[in-house]
Design an enzyme around this catalytic site. Structure first.
Site, mmCIF file in Angstrom:
data_model
loop_
_atom_site.group_PDB
_atom_site.id
_atom_site.type_symbol
_atom_site.label_atom_id
_atom_site.label_comp_id
_atom_site.label_asym_id
_atom_site.label_seq_id
_atom_site.Cartn_x
_atom_site.Cartn_y
_atom_site.Cartn_z
ATOM 1 N N ASP A 63 70.730 -5.527 29.320
ATOM 2 C CA ASP A 63 69.602 -4.651 28.989
ATOM 3 C C ASP A 63 68.668 -5.311 27.989
ATOM 4 O OD1 ASP A 63 69.555 -2.245 30.372
ATOM 5 O OD2 ASP A 63 71.075 -1.321 29.081
ATOM 6 N N ASP A 86 72.527 -1.369 26.738
ATOM 7 C CA ASP A 86 72.175 -1.078 25.349
ATOM 8 C C ASP A 86 72.925 0.166 24.867
ATOM 9 O OD1 ASP A 86 70.741 0.774 26.780
ATOM 10 O OD2 ASP A 86 68.787 0.304 25.887
ATOM 11 N N SER A 87 73.751 0.757 25.746
ATOM 12 C CA SER A 87 74.701 1.794 25.323
ATOM 13 C C SER A 87 75.681 1.212 24.308
ATOM 14 C CB SER A 87 75.439 2.377 26.532
ATOM 15 O OG SER A 87 75.939 1.345 27.362
ATOM 16 N N GLU A 107 63.756 -0.446 31.332
ATOM 17 C CA GLU A 107 63.512 0.947 31.711
ATOM 18 C C GLU A 107 62.036 1.192 31.996
ATOM 19 O OE1 GLU A 107 65.119 3.548 28.705
ATOM 20 O OE2 GLU A 107 67.136 2.684 28.874
ATOM 21 N N LYS A 159 67.760 -6.061 32.642
ATOM 22 C CA LYS A 159 67.368 -4.718 33.093
ATOM 23 C C LYS A 159 66.403 -4.141 32.069
ATOM 24 C CE LYS A 159 70.336 -0.945 32.926
ATOM 25 N NZ LYS A 159 69.630 -0.035 31.991
ATOM 26 N N GLU A 175 69.229 7.221 36.959
ATOM 27 C CA GLU A 175 70.101 7.945 36.024
ATOM 28 C C GLU A 175 69.761 9.432 35.993
ATOM 29 O OE1 GLU A 175 70.658 6.095 32.204
ATOM 30 O OE2 GLU A 175 71.742 7.836 31.410
HETATM 31 O O1 KIV Z 1 72.989 1.110 28.691
HETATM 32 C C1 KIV Z 1 73.668 1.490 29.667
HETATM 33 O O2 KIV Z 1 74.903 1.561 29.622
HETATM 34 C C2 KIV Z 1 72.953 1.867 30.877
HETATM 35 C C3 KIV Z 1 73.736 2.552 31.950
HETATM 36 C C4 KIV Z 1 73.996 3.957 31.567
HETATM 37 C C5 KIV Z 1 73.087 2.455 33.260
HETATM 38 O O3 KIV Z 1 71.796 1.654 30.981
#
Ligand code: KIV
Length: 271
Positions: free
Chosen positions: A90, A51-52, A122, A120, A189
């Site tokens: 994510d 989600d980055s 959190e 994934k 992280e």
């Molecule tokens: O969203 C992302 O890129 C991440 C990584 C930093 C692990 O969760």
């Protein structure tokens, strides 16, 4: 490569086996078809559609604004390019925290509409029901502990997490809990290297670190950071493998120069 010449496909079981053998796991983000193709062909084990994307693709300050539909768009583009890597997507903020049914529906949309291999999310004990419900539907789940960017407004800053004994102990327990819920791996992280090493040794599933030192079972970075597309993001943990910002800028400046001077196109570049 296998005996048939086919690239070996990476599964969640491959990752467990890699941890067992002490082979480090490589993971990198990608958000679009063209980069995902390069990353996959380079032999990356895991591609994370993070989600980055909210930051590096859409220019938001945090990961919070990106929607499930937008993640599905990015993930579908990545999956179309990938033949070997495990593709993990994510679950974006707001798509799983409400209740476990909503979490399952979000995970199902990702799997059905993109063809990705895992999701994934959190958090630790607070996401128990969501993790268990998603896994019960046959969808592999990767956990994410330490600095969890979707909770940035709770933390207030992006500083290293779990430096104090109480938070470190909670993280140790959360890692064990995520393993017991059935997660196949956990991202750690921005936590102290010593703690990440300890956590990695205490569980059977692989840990993938970002800013968590060398004692994790694998490493992940954000593609745009490691390629040097972002010039302003310079955390201590980041190793840049290219300075793509300057290289792309030079190339585009040269292109403009060649157009203005009528050098481009030349006789060989026309019909
Ligand atoms: O969203 C992302 O890129 C991440 C990584 C930093 C692990 O969760």
């Amino acid at each position: 490569m296998s005996v048939t010449g086919e690239a070996r496909k990476i599964t969640t079981h491959t990752l467990l086996e890699m941890k067992r053998k002490g082979e480090k796991i490589s993971m990198l983000t990608a958000y679009d078809y063209s980069f995902a193709k390069i990353v996959d062909e380079s032999g990356m084990d895991v591609i994370l559609v993070g989600d980055s994307a909210s930051n590096v693709m859409a220019g938001h300050e945090t990961t919070l604004p990106i929607t499930l539909d937008q993640m599905i768009y990015h993930a579908g583009s990545v999956v179309r390019a990938v033949h070997r890597a495990l593709v993990v997507v994510d679950l974006p903020f707001g798509s799983y925290q409400g209740n476990s049914k909503e979490a399952l529906n979000s995970a199902i949309r990702i799997m059905k509409e993109t063809g990705a291999h895992a999701v994934k999310l959190e958090g630790g004990r607070e996401v128990k029901e969501a993790v268990e419900r998603i896994i019960s539907a046959g969808v592999p789940v990767m956990g994410h502990l330490g600095l969890t960017p979707q909770s940035i407004y709770k933390f207030g800053t992006y500083v290293v997490r779990a430096k104090e004994a109480e938070e470190a102990e909670r993280l140790r327990e959360d890692a064990r809990l995520l393993e017991s819920y059935g997660c196949f791996a956990i991202v750690l992280e921005k936590i102290p290297a010593k703690l990440a090493t300890e956590v990695s040794a205490s569980i059977k599933i692989p840990t993938i670190g970002i800013g968590a030192g060398s004692g994790t079972d694998g490493q992940v970075l954000v593609l745009h950071d490691m390629l040097g597309i972002n010039k302003d993001f310079t955390p201590r943990f980041l190793r840049r493998y290219l300075n793509l910002y300057d290289q792309v800028k030079d190339a585009t400046e040269n292109y403009i120069r060649d157009i203005k001077s009528s050098d481009f196109p030349n006789k060989k570049e026309q019909y």
